[in-house]
Write a protein that holds these residues in place. Structure first.
Motif, PDB file in Angstrom:
ATOM      1  N   UNK A 438       0.829  -1.207   0.000  1.00 16.30           N
ATOM      2  CA  UNK A 438       0.000   0.000   0.000  1.00 16.30           C
ATOM      3  C   UNK A 438       0.859   1.251   0.000  1.00 16.30           C
ATOM      4  N   UNK A 439       1.963   1.210   0.757  1.00 17.92           N
ATOM      5  CA  UNK A 439       2.872   2.366   0.732  1.00 17.92           C
ATOM      6  C   UNK A 439       3.320   2.616  -0.697  1.00 17.92           C
ATOM      7  N   UNK A 440       3.657   1.514  -1.384  1.00 17.71           N
ATOM      8  CA  UNK A 440       4.169   1.651  -2.746  1.00 17.71           C
ATOM      9  C   UNK A 440       3.101   2.121  -3.702  1.00 17.71           C
ATOM     10  N   UNK A 441       1.895   1.546  -3.556  1.00 14.43           N
ATOM     11  CA  UNK A 441       0.887   1.864  -4.567  1.00 14.43           C
ATOM     12  C   UNK A 441       0.097   3.099  -4.164  1.00 14.43           C
ATOM     13  N   UNK A 442      -0.613   3.018  -3.034  1.00 15.03           N
ATOM     14  CA  UNK A 442      -1.522   4.103  -2.675  1.00 15.03           C
ATOM     15  C   UNK A 442      -0.777   5.369  -2.279  1.00 15.03           C
ATOM     16  N   UNK A 443       0.177   5.234  -1.363  1.00 17.30           N
ATOM     17  CA  UNK A 443       0.802   6.434  -0.813  1.00 17.30           C
ATOM     18  C   UNK A 443       1.692   7.124  -1.836  1.00 17.30           C
ATOM     19  N   UNK A 444       2.431   6.325  -2.608  1.00 12.48           N
ATOM     20  CA  UNK A 444       3.264   6.942  -3.644  1.00 12.48           C
ATOM     21  C   UNK A 444       2.362   7.650  -4.652  1.00 12.48           C
ATOM     22  N   UNK A 618      -6.206  17.148  -0.055  1.00 12.32           N
ATOM     23  CA  UNK A 618      -5.171  16.364  -0.724  1.00 12.32           C
ATOM     24  C   UNK A 618      -3.866  16.431   0.061  1.00 12.32           C
ATOM     25  N   UNK A 619      -3.586  17.633   0.594  1.00 15.89           N
ATOM     26  CA  UNK A 619      -2.350  17.799   1.374  1.00 15.89           C
ATOM     27  C   UNK A 619      -2.448  17.004   2.672  1.00 15.89           C
ATOM     28  N   UNK A 620      -3.655  17.011   3.260  1.00 13.43           N
ATOM     29  CA  UNK A 620      -3.822  16.247   4.505  1.00 13.43           C
ATOM     30  C   UNK A 620      -3.568  14.763   4.226  1.00 13.43           C
ATOM     31  N   UNK A 621      -4.153  14.260   3.130  1.00 13.64           N
ATOM     32  CA  UNK A 621      -3.939  12.852   2.778  1.00 13.64           C
ATOM     33  C   UNK A 621      -2.453  12.580   2.572  1.00 13.64           C
ATOM     34  N   UNK A 622      -1.809  13.475   1.835  1.00 17.50           N
ATOM     35  CA  UNK A 622      -0.398  13.243   1.545  1.00 17.50           C
ATOM     36  C   UNK A 622       0.425  13.298   2.822  1.00 17.50           C
ATOM     37  N   UNK A 623      -0.016  14.132   3.783  1.00 20.48           N
ATOM     38  CA  UNK A 623       0.793  14.211   5.011  1.00 20.48           C
ATOM     39  C   UNK A 623       0.680  12.914   5.803  1.00 20.48           C
ATOM     40  N   UNK A 624      -0.511  12.291   5.723  1.00 20.37           N
ATOM     41  CA  UNK A 624      -0.653  10.975   6.374  1.00 20.37           C
ATOM     42  C   UNK A 624       0.297   9.990   5.697  1.00 20.37           C
ATOM     43  N   UNK A 625       0.285  10.005   4.367  1.00 19.65           N
ATOM     44  CA  UNK A 625       1.166   9.107   3.614  1.00 19.65           C
ATOM     45  C   UNK A 625       2.625   9.394   3.943  1.00 19.65           C
ATOM     46  N   UNK A 626       2.930  10.688   4.042  1.00 18.18           N
ATOM     47  CA  UNK A 626       4.297  11.096   4.324  1.00 18.18           C
ATOM     48  C   UNK A 626       4.758  10.458   5.623  1.00 18.18           C
ATOM     49  N   UNK A 627       3.884  10.562   6.627  1.00 18.57           N
ATOM     50  CA  UNK A 627       4.207  10.021   7.947  1.00 18.57           C
ATOM     51  C   UNK A 627       4.431   8.511   7.842  1.00 18.57           C
ATOM     52  N   UNK A 628       3.532   7.848   7.092  1.00 22.20           N
ATOM     53  CA  UNK A 628       3.638   6.381   7.001  1.00 22.20           C
ATOM     54  C   UNK A 628       4.936   5.974   6.321  1.00 22.20           C
ATOM     55  N   UNK A 629       5.266   6.674   5.236  1.00 20.72           N
ATOM     56  CA  UNK A 629       6.485   6.299   4.507  1.00 20.72           C
ATOM     57  C   UNK A 629       7.703   6.613   5.369  1.00 20.72           C
TER      58      UNK A 629
END
Length: 1556
Positions: A438-444, A618-629
């Motif tokens: 998911x990190x690779x597909x969704x978050x990227x 969108x930025x909020x979503x990306x910040x969640x992804x950022x944290x996860x990655x």
């Protein structure tokens, strides 16, 4: 200016220029402004340009004809300019004084031409193939020279005929200058050849972008070739261009990793400074054990883990250590490139405000009677040019943003892949394979999406401020009323966005849960069928799905609200502003100019206002992804120094001193005080019970466990054979070579030693057969032998073999031991550590290590240990008699293989609880399709069948005649549709939505647009009042109608959203999913063998998701844009009928571009999604085999493979982005032409039209560009997405097996009372067109008999059991149980009355209780009783949660042996009359095996038992034994009878050492 031009040349004369029908510019203006403008531009950009060229040196270009001409013309231009200069001096000497301007201008222009000549050569030396800077310069020069060109002709024509034109020389030089500039402009459109030694020359299919000229680049003309190709024939992977070097993994990933490492270093330094100040304190008393103790070792763990615990708590007390910032690393790596895109955005924002100003001028022009016509034409063309410029700039901005996004994704995937190869087990527990994927597909992906919008963060406020400024100028303070409405709408939109975000998270959770459950159902589908549990699981899936749909419905309600707010916002703003404006002051009159200029400004406002909330979410979503990655990339890594790899010359190959190891720091140690010295070249066996730590010991030597204390050294290279073979999805040969070069002779001797030669003859492609994901088309034994072959081929110094013999038949095991592992085998002289359960090999090894509960209790040779008379001697005494490793052929029947991916690839989790969850295979993984190469009878059975003949020593005489190539593929390639989507699919969807409703929805969209048009027409009518001066009385009526039309528009929209999205389309989603689920669960077994799980899962996740969310949105936007475009064309045509003439060819061009685009882009999307799955399947393969990859030191090879796959995916993604840009430029050009026509016809018909109507038609035309673009996009998206309906439908129409219940044939509830089973003339085959597996069996078994079934691999043993359950339907004959023909009753009635303990224990994630009793039909007491009889009682009572203990996916947190016992407990609970054991004891050590056998004897004493036996000793006391050979009965009698007959059974018993 007078100083320069002198008094007789004025700079500006209004009557000559503006107020005349033949305008001309004064000579002074021409000589100054027009001549200097291009020069100023060039001198301004030259320093920057030279700096850029210095930085980007691409190698030099050979001098070409083109280049020579450019240089020569530049030189001539310099001469021409200076000839003017010298002529002025000449005049001066002859007493004619010219004003200074005649000296200055030629000098300046001449210098500039020298600069140009220098730049032309400098670019050539720096490898610049086409120059944008010079192109713009020549273009400007030409533009500025047009005016003097015309005025010189006018002057010449106004002189009297016969007299000479004044200033003949300057006249000539100017026209010479003009023609040379024109030539230079034409030449600069052409391209130079690529520089010498550039990659373009060597690349077979280079991307034309790198060699494209300036014009081609800004209009994306270079893409046209692919668009045309894609239109003619569907694109294939070979048509795609290579990736530009600067976008490829080899450039992008290292650049990012370098920045990330800097960040990590910074964080470490900071942490050291922090910890220097930290105060150590004692742990608070309550926190002594803050971990859940694992198993019985809990108590020990609590004591032993004292010191670490304290430290853990301390670090929690302090401020958490600063994590390295992932964001900064990204910004530093990719920021500069992104900023170029931002600069373009700024330009575009500023230009977008020119149009409303031009509109104002146009309207005021139509009001003025008697203004010269050329004003109008000039305005029309200016509007066209500004729009064109805006288009070109905007798409350059997008191109930069998308490429940045693409590079981000490459970098993130690369970094995650590299990290996943080195993370510790503790980290693996935190992030499952599914999460990492998911990190690779969704978050990227989220980062990729964000880059497109990121500039809106500053651009939106800028646009809003500018728009308000112009509005204030137009309407004064009443704008504030409109502003207030906007400000009020922002929190509403924001609230909706936040809520929607929360719902999205919920929906994702439900979806994950549903997919996880589906994945388990598919992996265990055979077990579900055998136990008749499909119903229970179907209900579970539907329950989750219902929750998911509820969330979707709520999201749709919110969506309807927000859409309404969205679309009504500009209208409400306009309404309040106008209302306030006319009400505040009697004298304020709303005329056309004010109304329509304001409207076009409001329309500009609409975009940033809508985008802001989206960007923020969108930025909020990306910040969640950022944290996860960031968390993932900061996980702890395995210590490469844990195992010393020194080759210091000690005579011991493997040394462990005082070793204490744990799987994760929080767990109690799994291995205690391990001391072992393994001499160079010796063979050491490791023995012990299930779960005593044998596999852990091997892992510790590989450095896979965390070392708490002690030293470990391994000398030389290592080869590792895991307990469950790890097979790549590659050819058999590649699996064995594993990256080593191919050496024929060595390779064949390896195959021979591993007993693989006979298998190769049976595989359809020999050693070039492609092996499916996780080795799915090999039997368990074959996989293990391939794994052994890989280790032998690698020619290492130390061999760690983790129980490799448990998966193969007895005689194969003996062959392998003798030829490979044993004292005379191929590995003699190498150091070998062999974990084994097989007692018979122990006398031949040098040393034996006995393990109990994670400690080494005894070590010595076989004889020494017997003499010591310890635990080992006791163990041997019990088992030496039954000296068996009977053929544990897990390779029995392909069926089992296909479905249970062999609890695949876990480290054979022997350590009950404290083993890492190594194996998360099969998580949301799109399986890479393994089409088995080869052309003929590639059916598994057939293959197995031949194998069994080979083993029984017969020649494979009866090969079937070859079939047509490919007629018997096992796994068929997934069909990817090509060409246009069929109308039928749209009809199917419309039917699911409801036909009547579909029509109503379409009409509602029409009504909404009619209301919108009505409002604007009304407004234009209202502005007429201004000229007629009858304003006051009618203002209220005018406002009222305007408002009600606007409100009607919002209401229609709302109703539409609710009806369409929240009701109809969700119903369609629900029906399609339900239909598919039901059909898939009822599909016959064969369907699952032919279809990879990943493919089915993909339909349940990706395609269902598309139907849930993407399609409704697509339809909504498509409908809105379609009706809007229709409206614009209608309004413009009604007002100026001439408009139709201009628009007809444009619409043709539009249709044509759109066909090209849709065909190409659709195929590119398909290629992109096809090339995406290999990234993830390769990744899942890597993670499951990480320990093997590390052991062989193949990390970098795998990283390269992953990079190649990512690049291949980006290769199809990149043309996809460019296709959108290509389309955008062309479609917006059409839109700009529509603006031009609307304006031109308004100018032509200005006598007949009132200003209000001109405003209406032009302001409508200005909006059309955006909608045309969206419409093509949406058509294309809808076409790509509607395919999901087709794919889901395909599975809703699969063939089903027999009905679950046949009402009029239901057996009585106590059936079968006796348990008599009778086969009459029974035959069966696996699939149509294959050979029979069982041939005319006839036998009858009395109730209560115990029958053992034996035979070589592939004799049809498992097939017999599958027939009882009707997983295979009869080809002839019948089976009756207690007088009931099983073929006549429903499948569930049959299957729920039989019990099987299958070959591979399958558990589902959930509680232990659920695994034993999914329908909740037994009491706790029953469950405990079953656990007691299956010897799990102690294990379960020790678990903190008892029966509610969570089982991991696939039962990963239990060892294989424990899983088998859980299956036994299931059987005890069902307690039916007939029990079938399918090799149930293959994975269990001998003691546990005995326990199971005794349980079966006591608990099932009055049942009919069929056992497929591999350890013959288990069936020696059975009533009868059935010996099968090639699907026929060869012997059937009591064991004692059969032994005395000295037949096949006797020979098998002799092999097993049961008879002398």
């Amino acid at each position: 200016m007078e100083d320069l031009c002198g008094p007789e040349l004025p700079f500006w004369v209004a009557n000559q220029t503006i107020h005349t029908d033949r305008p001309d510019l004064p000579a002074c203006f021409q000589l100054t402004v027009l001549s200097w403008l291009p020069c100023i531009y060039l001198w301004a950009v030259t320093p920057l340009y030279i700096f850029y060229l210095k930085r980007n040196n691409k190698g030099y270009i050979m001098m070409s004809v083109l280049n020579r001409f450019k240089t020569a013309f530049g030189f001539v231009l310099w001469l021409v300019c200076w000839s003017d200069l010298f002529y002025s001096f000449h005049e001066l000497r002859n007493g004619l004084t010219r004003p200074p301007i005649y000296f200055v201008t030629p000098l300046v222009v001449g210098m500039t031409m020298l600069l140009v000549t220098f730049l032309i050569q400098f670019e050539r030396l720096r490898g610049m193939q086409s120059s944008g800077v010079l192109f713009i310069f020549w273009f400007l020069s030409l533009l500025c020279a047009i005016v003097p060109f015309r005025s010189k002709i006018l002057q010449a024509s106004s002189t009297e005929p016969g007299s000479e034109p004044p200033d003949k020389l300057r006249f000539t030089t100017f026209y010479l200058y003009f023609s040379l500039v024109l030539l230079e402009l034409i030449l600069s459109c052409f391209n130079e050849k690529p520089p010498l030694f550039s990659t373009v020359v060597t690349d077979p299919n280079p991307c034309p972008e790198s060699t494209a000229g300036f014009l081609s680049t800004i209009t994306f003309w270079w893409f046209t070739r692919m668009a045309v190709k894609g239109y003619k024939t569907p694109l294939e992977a070979k048509d795609l261009w290579s990736l530009n070097l600067q976008d490829s993994s080899q450039t992008v990933v290292p650049r990012f990793l370098e920045e990330w490492e800097k960040e990590q270093a910074k964080a470490q330094i900071e942490q050291q400074t922090v910890s220097a100040h930290a105060v150590f304190s004692k742990a608070p008393p309550g926190g002594a054990t803050n971990h859940v103790a694992a198993g019985a070792a809990g108590a020990v763990g609590a004591v032993e883990n004292g010191p670490e615990e304290t430290e853990v708590l301390l670090s929690e007390g302090r401020a958490a250590p600063r994590q390295p910032s992932f964001l900064w690393a990204l910004i530093r790596a990719f920021g500069p490139f992104f900023l170029i895109g931002s600069a373009y955005k700024l330009l575009q924002d500023l230009i977008s405000f020119v149009s409303p100003q031009l509109l104002r001028l146009l309207i005021s022009f139509t009001k003025q009677k008697g203004a010269p016509d050329w004003w109008g034409y000039a305005l029309a063309f200016l509007m066209f040019f500004t729009a064109l410029l805006q288009t070109l700039i905007l798409h350059q901005h997008f191109q930069y943003c998308f490429v940045t996004g693409m590079r981000l994704r490459t970098a993130i995937i690369g970094a995650i892949y590299r990290k996943s190869l080195v993370i510790t087990n503790a980290a693996k527990r935190k992030s499952t394979v599914g999460e990492i994927v998911n990190l690779m597909s969704v978050d990227a992906q989220r980062f990729m999406d964000l880059t497109t919008f990121l500039n809106m963060l500053w651009s939106a406020p800028l646009q809003i401020i500018l728009a308000l400024y112009f509005l204030w100028q137009n309407l004064g303070p009443s704008v504030l009323a409109g502003l207030a409405v906007m400000v009020l709408l922002i929190p509403l939109n924001a609230a909706i966005a936040v809520k929607t975000r929360a719902y999205q998270v919920q929906q994702m959770q439900h979806k994950d849960a549903r997919i996880k459950l589906m994945s388990e159902i598919l992996n265990g589908i055979k077990v579900l069928k055998l136990y008749a549990w499909e119903g229970s699981f179907q209900e579970k899936v539907l329950a989750i799905r219902q929750k998911e749909l509820d969330v979707l419905r709520r999201t749709a309600y919110l969506g309807a609200l927000s859409t309404m707010a969205w679309t009504s916002a500009p209208f409400l703003v306009a309404l309040t502003t106008f209302a306030v404006y006319v009400k505040v002051d009697e004298n304020n009159v709303l005329d056309a100019e004010k109304a329509f200029v304001s409207l076009s400004l409001f329309n500009i406002l609409r975009f940033p206002l809508n985008m802001l909330p989206q960007v923020i979410s969108s930025i909020i979503q990306a910040s969640v992804s950022l944290k996860r990655i960031q968390d993932f990339l900061s996980h702890s890594e395995l210590d490469p120094e844990a195992v010393q790899k020194n080759s210091a010359a000690s005579e011991h190959s493997v040394t462990v001193i005082n070793g204490k190891f744990t799987w994760t720091k929080q767990d109690p140690p799994a291995l205690h005080n391990i001391n072992m010295l393994v001499p160079q070249g010796s063979l050491v066996a490791v023995v012990g019970h299930v779960g005593c730590g044998k596999s852990s010991l091997i892992s510790a030597l590989l450095g896979e466990m965390e070392k708490i204390e002690g030293d470990v050294a391994v000398r030389g290279s290592v080869a590792y054979v895991p307990q469950q073979a790890w097979i790549q999805n590659a050819t058999l040969r590649d699996n064995i070579l594993f990256g080593k070069p191919f050496a024929e002779q060595k390779y064949h001797s390896v195959l021979e030693a591993c007993a693989l030669t006979p298998d190769l003859e049976v595989l359809p492609g020999g050693d070039m057969t492609e092996i499916g994901e996780k080795g799915i088309n090999l039997s368990g034994g074959q996989r293990q032998r391939v794994s052994l072959a890989r280790s032998l081929y690698s020619d290492a110094d130390v061999y760690l073999l983790d129980d490799p013999l448990s998966a193969v038949d007895a005689h194969v095991a003996k062959h392998i031991f003798d030829n490979l592992i044993g004292p005379e085998g191929a590995l003699k002289g190498k150091t070998r550590l062999l974990v084994t359960h097989g007692v018979s090999f122990l006398p031949q090894v040098d040393n034996i290590l006995v393990m109990v509960d994670g400690r080494v209790t005894e070590m010595g040779s076989y004889q020494e240990l017997l003499d010591q008379n310890g635990a080992f001697a006791e163990f041997l005494r019990n088992y030496a008699i039954e000296d068996v490793i009977e053929e544990e052929a897990i390779e029995d029947l392909i069926d089992d293989e296909e479905l249970f991916p062999d609890d695949a690839l876990s480290n054979h989790t022997d350590m009950a609880d404290n083993e890492p969850v190594v194996n998360e295979t099969k998580r949301h993984f799109i399986r890479q399709i393994s089409v088995i190469s080869g052309d003929s009878d590639n059916s598994k059975t057939r293959r197995r069948h031949l194998a069994s003949q080979r083993k029984s020593g017969e020649p494979p005489a009866e090969k079937k005649p070859r079939q047509a190539p490919g007629s018997e593929k096992l796994i068929h390639a997934e069909t990817s549709e090509t060409g246009r989507v069929k109308m039928k699919v749209f009809m199917d969807y419309a039917k699911a939505v409801g036909l009547v409703l579909s029509v109503i929805i379409c009409l509602l969209y029409g009504c909404q647009n009619a209301a919108a048009i009505g409002a604007n027409v009304w407004l234009s009518d209202w502005t007429k009042d201004a000229s007629a001066n009858q304003t006051r009385d009618e203002v209220n009526m005018r406002l009222g109608v305007y408002a009600s039309l606007g409100i009607a528009q919002g209401v229609f929209l709302m109703v539409n959203s609710l009806l369409g999205k929240a009701y109809c389309m969700l119903r369609a989603a629900q029906l399609t999913h339900e239909g598919m689920l039901q059909r898939v669960l009822r599909a016959p077994q064969g369907f699952f063998e032919r279809t990879p799980t990943g493919r089915i899962l993909n339909r349940f996740s990706k395609d269902v998701d598309t139907i849930d969310t993407a399609i409704p949105d697509n339809i909504d936007i498509w409908m809105r844009t379609f009706w809007f475009t229709l409206n614009v064309l209608l309004v413009c045509s009604v007002l100026t009928p001439m408009f139709m003439v201009g628009v007809a060819p444009l619409l043709l061009f539009y249709w044509w571009v759109q066909r090209f685009y849709v065909a190409t882009s659709r195929q590119l999307k398909r290629l992109e999604s096809v090339s995406r799955s290999p990234i993830y399947s390769h990744f899942s393969e890597t993670i499951t085999g990480a320990s093997v990859i590390r052991a062989y030191g193949k990390d970098s090879a795998f990283v390269r493979m992953s990079d190649t796959r990512v690049d291949d995916n980006q290769k199809s993604y990149y043309p996809g982005i460019v296709a959108n840009r290509w389309l955008g430029v062309r479609i917006e050009f059409i839109g700009n032409c529509i603006v031009l026509f609307a304006a031109l016809f308004a100018v032509i018909g200005k006598e007949k039209l009132n200003p209000g109507l001109v405003g209406l038609s032009v302001s409508y035309a200005l909006q059309v560009t955006m909608t045309l673009n969206w419409m093509v996009r949406m058509t294309s998206d809808l076409e790509s997405n509607i395919v999901a309906v087709e794919r889901v439908k395909e599975y809703s129409e699969t063939k089903t097996e027999a009905p679950w219940v046949v009402e009029d044939k239901r057996p009585p509830s106590d059936w079968p009372p006796q348990g008599n089973v009778e086969f009459r003339d029974y035959s069966v085959r696996y699939r149509e067109g294959l050979d029979l597996v069982l041939k005319n069996l006839t036998l009858s078994v009395q109730g209560g008999e115990k029958v053992g079934i034996v035979g070589r691999t592939g004799a049809g043993k498992s097939s017999m059991t599958l027939c009882l359950f009707r997983l295979l339907e009869a080809a002839g004959g019948e089976i009756t149980i207690d007088g009931v023909k099983i073929s006549e009753i429903g499948l569930h009635d049959l299957r729920s009355k039989l019990t099987i303990i299958p070959q591979e224990p399958v558990l589902f994630s959930g509680t232990l209780r659920m695994n034993l009793d999914p329908f909740d039909s037994y009491s706790d007491e029953d469950l405990w009783k079953a656990l007691e009889h299956s010897h799990l009682h102690k294990f379960v009572t020790n678990a903190p949660a008892k029966l509610e203990m969570e089982c991991a996916e696939g039962g990963e947190n239990l060892s294989v042996g424990q899983r088998q016992l859980v299956c036994l407990a299931r059987a005890l609970l069902r307690k039916t009359r007939i029990l079938i054991l399918d090799e149930a004891t293959a994975a269990i050590d001998l003691e546990t095996d005995d326990l199971i056998q005794s349980t079966i004897r006591t608990q099932f004493e009055d049942c009919t038992v069929f056992t497929i036996a591999h350890r013959l000793n288990t069936i020696m006391d059975y009533t009868r034994v059935l010996v099968l050979d090639k699907g026929e009965i060869s012997e059937f009698d009591t064991p004692s009878q059969l032994l005395s007959q000295k037949g096949v059974f006797y020979a098998m018993a002799k092999d097993a050492g049961l008879v002398q």
